[in-house]
Scaffold this active site. Sequence first.
Site, PDB file in Angstrom:
ATOM      1  N   ASP A   1     -19.210  34.379  11.054  1.00 19.27           N
ATOM      2  CA  ASP A   1     -18.177  34.057  10.073  1.00 19.27           C
ATOM      3  C   ASP A   1     -17.508  35.371   9.675  1.00 19.27           C
ATOM      4  OD1 ASP A   1     -16.565  33.332   8.033  1.00 19.27           O
ATOM      5  OD2 ASP A   1     -18.101  32.294   6.854  1.00 19.27           O
TER       6      ASP A   1
ATOM      7  N   LYS B   1      -8.329  34.935   5.537  1.00 20.09           N
ATOM      8  CA  LYS B   1      -7.913  36.096   4.739  1.00 20.09           C
ATOM      9  C   LYS B   1      -6.866  36.972   5.430  1.00 20.09           C
ATOM     10  CE  LYS B   1     -12.211  35.840   2.121  1.00 20.09           C
ATOM     11  NZ  LYS B   1     -12.190  35.630   0.714  1.00 20.09           N
TER      12      LYS B   1
ATOM     13  N   TYR C   1     -22.172  33.241   2.111  1.00 19.67           N
ATOM     14  CA  TYR C   1     -21.253  32.177   1.699  1.00 19.67           C
ATOM     15  C   TYR C   1     -20.292  31.918   2.845  1.00 19.67           C
ATOM     16  CZ  TYR C   1     -17.509  29.797  -0.916  1.00 19.67           C
ATOM     17  OH  TYR C   1     -16.554  28.910  -1.355  1.00 19.67           O
TER      18      TYR C   1
HETATM   19  N1  PLP Z   1     -16.469  32.571   4.833  1.00 20.66           N
HETATM   20  C1  PLP Z   1     -16.589  33.749   4.219  1.00 20.66           C
HETATM   21  C2  PLP Z   1     -17.441  34.821   4.826  1.00 20.66           C
HETATM   22  C3  PLP Z   1     -15.918  33.985   3.018  1.00 20.66           C
HETATM   23  O1  PLP Z   1     -16.062  35.161   2.406  1.00 20.66           O
HETATM   24  C4  PLP Z   1     -15.117  32.946   2.467  1.00 20.66           C
HETATM   25  C5  PLP Z   1     -14.412  33.152   1.202  1.00 20.66           C
HETATM   26  O2  PLP Z   1     -14.558  34.101   0.503  1.00 20.66           O
HETATM   27  C6  PLP Z   1     -15.025  31.749   3.160  1.00 20.66           C
HETATM   28  C7  PLP Z   1     -15.701  31.589   4.341  1.00 20.66           C
HETATM   29  C8  PLP Z   1     -14.185  30.643   2.630  1.00 20.66           C
HETATM   30  O3  PLP Z   1     -12.830  30.944   2.774  1.00 20.66           O
HETATM   31  P1  PLP Z   1     -11.738  30.200   1.861  1.00 20.66           P
HETATM   32  O4  PLP Z   1     -11.963  30.669   0.476  1.00 20.66           O
HETATM   33  O5  PLP Z   1     -10.424  30.636   2.460  1.00 20.66           O
HETATM   34  O6  PLP Z   1     -11.962  28.745   2.015  1.00 20.66           O
END
Ligand code: PLP
Length: 421
Positions: free
Chosen positions: A231, A259, A130
């Site tokens: 990511d 985060k 994700y």
């Molecule tokens: N990328 C990863 C690996 C994530 O775990 C998340 C959210 O959990 C995101 C992107 C998206 O981040 P946000 O919820 O701050 O938009």
Amino acid sequence: MPGGVSSPVRSFSAVGGTPPFIVSATGCRMTDAEGKSYIDYVGSYGPLIAGHAHPKVVAAITTAAANGTCYGAPTPCEVDLAELILSAFPAVADGMIRFVNSGTEAVMSALRLARAATGRTHVVKCIGCYHGHVDGLLAQAGSGLLTLSDGARASEPSSAGVPAELVRTTLLVPYNDLHAAEALFGAHGRDIACFAVEPIAGNMGLIEPAPGYLAGLRRLCDQYGALLLFDEVMTGFRVAWGGAQTLYGVRPDITTLGKVIGGGVPVGAYMAPGHLMKQIAPLGPVYQAGTLSGNPLAMAAGLATLGIMREAGAYEALAGVTGSLAEGLRAVAAETGTAITVNHVCGMITPFFSAGPVDTYPAATASDTRRFASVFHRLLAGGVNVPPSQFEAWFPSLAHTPADIAETVGTFRAALTATRP
Ligand code: PLP
């Protein structure tokens, strides 16, 4: 509010019932509107690595707020956080960073940069990973999409409202399968702008990369002139100072963060070597902007949080907390004859209700989600708050003490015993 929540992962759709409404939290504990207290392993899904309302973070936010919450102008604290983050990622030599407001925004912007820099259209993503609710990446996505749906077929959007045309440039491969990645590059290599991957998968539950997997992706991207995007929104500063790329010694071209670097205030960031980042406006032709980007509250909370994590022994302590939780959960699983596989790295852990090993997406989705749901409710009733899904990581923090871990393991034992088939 649809489902009564501001983000679907917070709903109890997968486990049934209504989530407690939280009114306060400190350290590793939070309290709901009815006064019930919980040991918390959700940690707001990752940012709260130092625990809730850490005094240093609260003080930093309070001071920043008193000086004005945002200006629409550059600030010294942005520069401080940028320098600190870049110094932690030696792979981003000559690097530059752009702050945004969420992980989703970071990934969305990073994809635009990758497409601009390569002049190519296609993006590879792993099934079950994700990367936020970016249109083009909502194809076989993990986290809430995996929890709430039966899953879409390959190359079909996993959300309504995403045009099929948009996911046509998204190519899907199984996570941890280098042969599949090789075959995909063999067929489409010259169209691929970037390979986007969670270097440690956290959104199908926690799955570590197989030995050589990330290095193999690096090699393929180099061979075909594609960019490698790690990511690290979840893993950045959580699994190590310098993230998963430091832990595994593999250098991506673009890194996304979120985060932890905002210490619990909305933030995201993407960074890359200067020759790539100079393509971003105002230096280059790739447009990306934000009214509240790099706002002082997030920068202050991020700086305070990273300051805590920079102290000697912080990551050793977090790894120790996570390791003792993993050991405890495994022990009570064995004691109660429950088939559980506990995957963990520093600061992240998922107990899968499966005999395991759980090293792929199909292995994760083969877990017993019904048993998970019944154990989840026993844990909650016993004062232990974990994500309401089998397919999320739990996030221990520096605020969890050995006594908290022991209490958690005791509650887990009782939950397994009470739900034994
Ligand atoms: N990328 C990863 C690996 C994530 O775990 C998340 C959210 O959990 C995101 C992107 C998206 O981040 P946000 O919820 O701050 O938009």
